[in-house]
Design a protein around this motif. Structure first.
Motif, short mmCIF file in Angstrom:
data_model
loop_
_atom_site.label_atom_id
_atom_site.label_comp_id
_atom_site.label_asym_id
_atom_site.label_seq_id
_atom_site.Cartn_x
_atom_site.Cartn_y
_atom_site.Cartn_z
N GLY A 752 0.87 -1.20 0.09
CA GLY A 752 -0.01 0.19 0.20
C GLY A 752 0.64 1.36 -0.09
O GLY A 752 1.79 1.64 0.87
N GLY A 753 0.51 2.22 -0.92
CA GLY A 753 1.37 3.36 -1.10
C GLY A 753 1.19 4.31 0.23
O GLY A 753 1.97 5.29 0.28
N ARG A 754 0.08 4.18 0.90
CA ARG A 754 -0.20 5.10 2.29
C ARG A 754 0.03 4.27 3.41
O ARG A 754 -0.49 4.82 4.44
CB ARG A 754 -1.30 5.91 1.84
CG ARG A 754 -1.25 6.87 0.89
CD ARG A 754 -2.54 7.56 0.45
NE ARG A 754 -2.78 8.84 1.25
CZ ARG A 754 -3.82 9.74 1.16
NH1 ARG A 754 -4.58 9.49 0.50
NH2 ARG A 754 -3.79 10.80 1.93
N VAL A 755 0.64 3.40 3.36
CA VAL A 755 0.73 2.47 4.61
C VAL A 755 1.52 3.47 5.58
O VAL A 755 1.06 3.27 7.06
CB VAL A 755 1.79 1.19 4.53
CG1 VAL A 755 2.45 0.95 5.79
CG2 VAL A 755 0.96 0.05 3.85
N ALA A 756 2.39 4.30 5.50
CA ALA A 756 2.77 5.27 6.43
C ALA A 756 1.88 6.08 7.08
O ALA A 756 2.15 6.61 8.07
CB ALA A 756 3.79 6.07 5.71
N GLU A 757 0.71 6.42 6.38
CA GLU A 757 -0.30 7.14 6.93
C GLU A 757 -1.50 6.55 8.06
O GLU A 757 -2.30 7.05 8.39
CB GLU A 757 -0.99 8.05 5.97
CG GLU A 757 -0.09 8.94 5.10
CD GLU A 757 -0.94 9.65 4.03
OE1 GLU A 757 -2.01 10.27 4.45
OE2 GLU A 757 -0.49 9.94 2.84
N TYR A 758 -1.04 5.08 8.16
CA TYR A 758 -1.90 4.34 8.98
C TYR A 758 -1.07 3.66 10.10
O TYR A 758 0.11 3.30 9.77
CB TYR A 758 -2.80 3.34 8.07
CG TYR A 758 -3.53 4.16 6.83
CD1 TYR A 758 -4.18 5.27 6.83
CD2 TYR A 758 -3.19 3.66 5.34
CE1 TYR A 758 -4.54 5.99 5.67
CE2 TYR A 758 -3.72 4.27 4.35
CZ TYR A 758 -4.49 5.47 4.66
OH TYR A 758 -4.85 5.97 3.40
N PHE A 759 -2.01 3.24 11.04
CA PHE A 759 -1.23 2.62 12.18
C PHE A 759 -0.77 1.16 12.04
O PHE A 759 0.30 0.85 12.47
CB PHE A 759 -2.09 3.03 13.63
CG PHE A 759 -2.32 4.19 13.98
CD1 PHE A 759 -1.19 4.88 14.39
CD2 PHE A 759 -3.28 4.95 13.66
CE1 PHE A 759 -1.35 6.37 14.77
CE2 PHE A 759 -3.52 6.34 14.25
CZ PHE A 759 -2.49 6.81 14.71
N SER A 760 -1.39 0.41 11.48
CA SER A 760 -1.32 -1.07 11.71
C SER A 760 -2.38 -1.70 10.84
O SER A 760 -3.24 -1.42 10.24
CB SER A 760 -1.81 -1.40 13.29
OG SER A 760 -1.64 -2.81 13.66
N GLU A 761 -1.90 -3.27 10.93
CA GLU A 761 -2.90 -4.27 10.28
C GLU A 761 -4.03 -4.53 11.24
O GLU A 761 -5.07 -5.29 10.74
CB GLU A 761 -2.14 -5.63 9.75
CG GLU A 761 -1.65 -6.10 10.96
CD GLU A 761 -0.82 -7.36 10.73
OE1 GLU A 761 -0.80 -8.49 11.35
OE2 GLU A 761 -0.20 -7.29 9.59
N ASP A 762 -4.09 -4.12 12.41
CA ASP A 762 -4.75 -4.72 13.43
C ASP A 762 -6.04 -3.48 13.81
O ASP A 762 -5.47 -2.22 13.84
CB ASP A 762 -4.40 -4.79 14.81
CG ASP A 762 -5.44 -5.10 15.73
OD1 ASP A 762 -5.94 -6.38 15.34
OD2 ASP A 762 -5.59 -4.53 16.69
#
Length: 968
Positions: A752-762
């Motif tokens: 995901g290109g915006r993984v950095a902007e989100y906290f977690s897989e949970d």
């Protein structure tokens, strides 16, 4: 004198007429609302004239500069606690004071500080890795670092692709070993206490990471390439005491090379590894502190790290499905032609991240698990050791899943020889019936972090578990009890404290549940809950089930899956027609309002005192927004306030909300300033208004702290910066009252290109951290727009992509972070997303924005859409009717009719939401008494005047000259 017949005066007349016509056109175009909005974003906005208001939200700093400094200090603390120690064999870390080290990797001279887009911001005052290490007392191999800083080591990694370009192929830019001269290699010996190898990966808004590489379609961007592999071999062949890997990436990398002798890049001499995502402008200093042991790492992973990302079930359905070109793998086809519609299938259902790996590992066995997972979710090492013990087991033995909360008391003791912090993780083991409701073997139920514990020091940590968050959403009555909705099934329930999602420390059983608990109503609002998204799963050819892993395992889209004609002919479903449908499902669309709401009418006056000739005189005035501060959303005075607003103001409030809300003079509502993003007040479009603020670490790092109070402090610190806002008057001169953050989407996959902007897989970790950020910001009166609501887990074709997902996963995984923040933090802002759920745009879906968000969860506040300029599927009327209040658009997308009762009713509801949010914010710390023209407009008027004066002077001189000639 005939001006036209004289050549010189005719030339003047033509020139003057042309310049006047051009100037008039430019001025008229610049004055038109859509163009003026864009110019104000780019060139600078109108400036508010203010006087001090009633200060409801106190500043704790003395200046904007001090607020930024406090932000950078807080960022360092976040990074101290968010850096994760993954490997530490042979006591490789911490390094000795003043250690002489060689730092390897082309990217060591240009580490990734954040992602691009809304999580980006200026890096002009960033602390480099070199500076961070030297400031922490390390002696750096300057010759090697200078080599990486020069073109001799190559051109470096790919630039971050432009917004919505799709990304294309990316390269790491790692230097080939053939470029290392003998002189460079000879420099190693003097700096041989440790070698630190830096591996970096970029990411950002508008593109996902490549799942295939241009040079080799069988490889992907998140595994080591040939030059990186060769670099490990080269470094490990030298005489370094320790070899440490620094993972400078927000997205996970394949890490089998750290422990698998059969991996192509494995080397036994690697004895240390640290993960640190985007650390912000000053966060690299924290890395230096961790390396030398001044700070004991206490971060824990926010995602599972599989050995082979291709074996993750999400791999089969993500982005363009590994097919590029004019007919990418995610486009619907019409015969041989690509349509304008795209899709993604969430065939893995609830089995995202550890929910898949732990659940399948439990059924396949420990050997399978070790062969598939390098590091489990929640993993993290320390320089010390801890013990954990549940101290209230007798209380827990009497606990029931029907309880409102289950409290765990865990005694944590530092059994090592250095101070450190530990994370307590509580997981639930849920009963499962083969073929029944899908459930993960383990679900994170709660967590907390200790204080800094000295050697032999103990602390009892309390973790409260909400059983409702462990309920399963049975969307198709899997257990055959004629109920669809959230359900806690009868059976045995075991909880455990664990080092991570895979390593249990202690288990405890609570009372068996004799009968199912069914939530036909939301436990907080008592609003009925029922299936709303049966249509969102129709495109899923199969859905992963633990009852048959192999038989239900996701597959990439087939030709039939992509063929619109097949669906129309064989299944009588027209996705084209469904995508074109602009209804929002608002009942007003089928049952229009018959009574025209009151507008532009004062229906209540407010008494106030004013001093006249030394005496206090009681007077009356119409209501203003300031009168509503602190009043409940359902207070009857809101109707009176809304009655005063003319239609034109109601309409304007709904439109042109790019980084602002518009003023409404009838109720003395000022314009407001709002901006990106998850890394603090950053804005890559309007640097006139938004400037001089800290650039914080990415949410991946914040999530890895597992520290709720610290995360709340982050929100409060950003809020403090918001109170200073544009205090220097460079832009609007307003506080920064609205913040497009936090990001609450899920790390569905590694690319995901915006993984950095989100906290977690949970979802629980994501929700608790989102709630903490929101709570902190609201303490300072800054309202957050938690984003992107919802199911926006990829950037590829994000503008209208059809996301197909079953309702169990929608509610348990993807909506849950937003639900937690709305209920626990009383969030007053939400940002909808670009994508569609099924074929309905999220920002125009009444089910999502009204039925679930406002009715089921009790949300009171404003919904803004994502940036809608140029997005044809984001219909302004559909948005408003769905419950979307602000159109984040630089253009003017008028839709409402003044004589349409339903339109006016909707606009009033939108206005109520917006005004409630603003009344309960820091906006009224100052009182706006007027607006000055933007500087560029003032300059333009002066230029206009100067040009006209020059033309007039030219004409006068010509006339006088010609008359003199005529008289002679």
């Amino acid at each position: 004198m005939n001006i036209w017949k004289n050549k010189r005066t005719r030339a003047w007349l033509i020139t003057t007429s042309a310049v006047f016509a051009l100037g008039l056109t430019v001025n008229l175009v610049a004055a038109v609302s859509p163009v003026n909005n864009l110019l104000q974003i780019v060139l600078g906005p109108s400036k508010a004239i203010t006087k001090e208001g009633e200060v409801a939200y106190e500043k704790t700093t003395e200046s904007k500069e001090e607020a930024k400094k406090k932000g950078e200090e807080l960022n360092n603390t976040l990074c101290d606690e968010g850096i994760v120690l993954l490997k530490n064999d042979n006591k490789a870390l911490p390094l000795a004071e003043g250690a002489k080290i060689s730092v390897f990797g082309k990217n060591s001279a240009n580490v990734v500080l954040s992602n691009s887009g809304s999580g980006g911001g200026s890096s002009k005052d960033a602390v480099s890795l070199k500076a961070a290490l030297t400031q922490n007392g390390f002696a750096i191999n300057e010759k090697l670092m200078s080599f990486y800083e020069s073109k001799a080591s190559g051109d470096g990694r790919s630039e971050n692709p432009s917004m919505d370009s799709g990304g294309g192929y990316l390269v790491t830019g790692e230097t080939p070993i053939s470029s290392y001269s003998a002189d460079i290699q000879q420099s190693y010996s003097e700096y041989s206490d440790a070698a630190i190898i830096v591996f970096s990966r970029i990411a950002g808004e508008g593109f996902d990471l490549p799942m295939t590489m241009e040079a080799d379609a069988n490889k992907h961007y998140l595994q080591l390439d040939e030059n990186e592999t060769a670099l490990i071999k080269h470094v490990c062949e030298q005489n370094f005491k320790h070899v440490i890997i620094y993972l400078n990436s927000n997205n996970p990398l394949e890490l089998g090379f750290l422990d698998d002798p059969n991996h192509y890049a494995y080397n036994a001499k690697i004895d240390g590894c640290i993960w640190a995502g985007g650390l912000g402008n000053v966060g690299s200093l924290a890395l230096g502190r961790v390396l030398k042991g001044q700070v004991n790492p206490s971060g824990h992973l926010i995602d599972t790290y599989p050995r082979n990302f291709k074996e993750d079930p999400v791999w089969q359905n993500f982005g363009n499905n590994r097919v590029t070109g004019k007919k990418p793998g995610d486009v619907y086809m019409e015969g041989d032609y690509a349509s304008k519609y795209f899709f993604v299938d969430y065939e893995e259902g609830i089995y995202v991240g550890y929910r898949y790996w732990e659940t399948r590992g439990a059924s396949e066995g420990e050997e399978w698990y070790k062969n598939h997972v390098v590091y489990p979710f929640g993993y993290g090492l320390s320089y010390t050791t801890f013990t954990q013990e549940i101290t209230n087991t007798s209380d827990l033995a009497n606990a029931k899943m029907s309880d409102e909360a289950i409290l765990f008391k865990v005694k944590v003791k530092n059994t090592g020889d250095v101070a450190g912090k530990e994370v307590v993780q509580v997981y639930a083991d849920l009963p499962y019936t083969t073929g029944g409701i899908e459930k993960s073997t383990k679900v994170l139920a709660g967590f907390a972090k200790t204080d800094l514990l000295k050697p032999n020091q103990e602390q009892v940590v309390e973790v409260s578990v909400n059983p409702y968050y462990l309920a399963s959403y049975d969307f198709d009555d899997k257990n055959k009890n004629d109920f669809k909705g959230f359900e806690i099934e009868a059976g045995a329930y075991t909880f455990e404290i664990a080092k991570n999602a895979h390593e249990t420390i202690q288990s405890v059983s609570i009372q068996n549940l004799d009968a199912n608990i069914q939530f036909d109503k939301d436990p907080v609002t008592n609003t009925p809950v029922e299936n709303l998204y049966d249509d969102a799963a129709v495109h899923l050819s199969q859905q992963l089930s633990r009852s048959d892993w192999n038989g239900t395992y996701p597959v990439s889209p087939t030709a039939d899956d992509k063929d619109l004609w097949f669906w129309e002919d064989e299944k009588n479903i027209s996705f084209a027609e469904m995508n074109a449908d602009l209804s929002s499902y608002n009942p007003l669309e089928t049952n229009p309002a018959t009574e025209m709401p009151v507008t532009n009418t004062v229906t209540k006056k407010v008494s106030y005192e004013e001093e006249v000739d030394g005496e206090k005189v009681t007077k009356e005035r119409a209501m203003i927004l300031r009168d509503m501060i602190g009043k409940d959303y359902d207070d009857g005075d809101w109707n009176h306030l809304l009655n005063q607003m003319p239609f034109e103001e109601l309409e304007a409030l709904n439109l042109n909300a790019a980084f602002k809300t518009n003023k409404a003079d009838s109720i003395a509502k000022p314009e407001t300033s709002e901006t990106d993003g998850p890394s603090g007040f950053v804005n890559f479009m309007d640097t006139n208004t938004f400037y001089g603020t800290a650039k914080y670490c990415n949410e991946t790092v914040i999530g890895a702290t597992w520290n709720i109070p610290l995360t709340e402090q982050f929100g409060e610190t950003v809020g403090e910066e918001g109170l200073w806002g544009d205090s220097e008057g460079k832009g609007k001169g307003l506080v920064y009252s609205g913040w497009y953050a936090p990001g609450a989407n899920i790390h569905r996959g590694q690319f995901g290109g915006r993984v950095a902007e989100y906290f977690s897989e949970d979802p629980l970790l994501s929700g608790k951290m989102s709630a903490a950020v929101t709570k902190g910001a609201l303490k300072k009166g800054v309202y957050t727009y938690m984003k992107h609501f919802a199911l926006n887990e990829q950037e590829t074709h994000r503008g209208g992509v059809n996301v197909w997902c079953n309702e169990q996963a929608i509610r348990e995984i993807y909506l849950r972070p937003f639900e937690i923040a709305v209920k626990e933090a009383k969030a007053t802002g939400i940002m909808s997303s670009f994508n569609k759920i099924g074929t309905k745009w999220t920002g125009g879906d009444y089910r999502l924005l009204t039925t679930i968000l406002r009715k089921e969860w009790g949300f009171k506040g404003t919904v803004i859409c994502d940036f809608s300029t140029g997005q044809s599927h984001m219909n302004a009327k559909q948005m408003a009717y769905a419950g979307g209040d602000l159109n984040l658009d630089s253009m003017e997308s008028k839709w409402a009719k003044k004589d349409n009762a339903s339109d006016v009713t909707v606009l009033r509801e939108n206005a109520h939401h917006i005004l409630y949010t603003i009344a309960n914010s820091c906006v009224f710390n100052a009182e706006v008494i007027g607006y000055a023209l933007p500087t560029w407009e003032v300059i333009m008027f002066w230029v206009d005047g100067a040009i006209l004066a020059l033309l007039a002077a030219w004409g006068i001189i010509l006339v006088i000259s010609e008359r003199k000639k005529a008289s002679v």
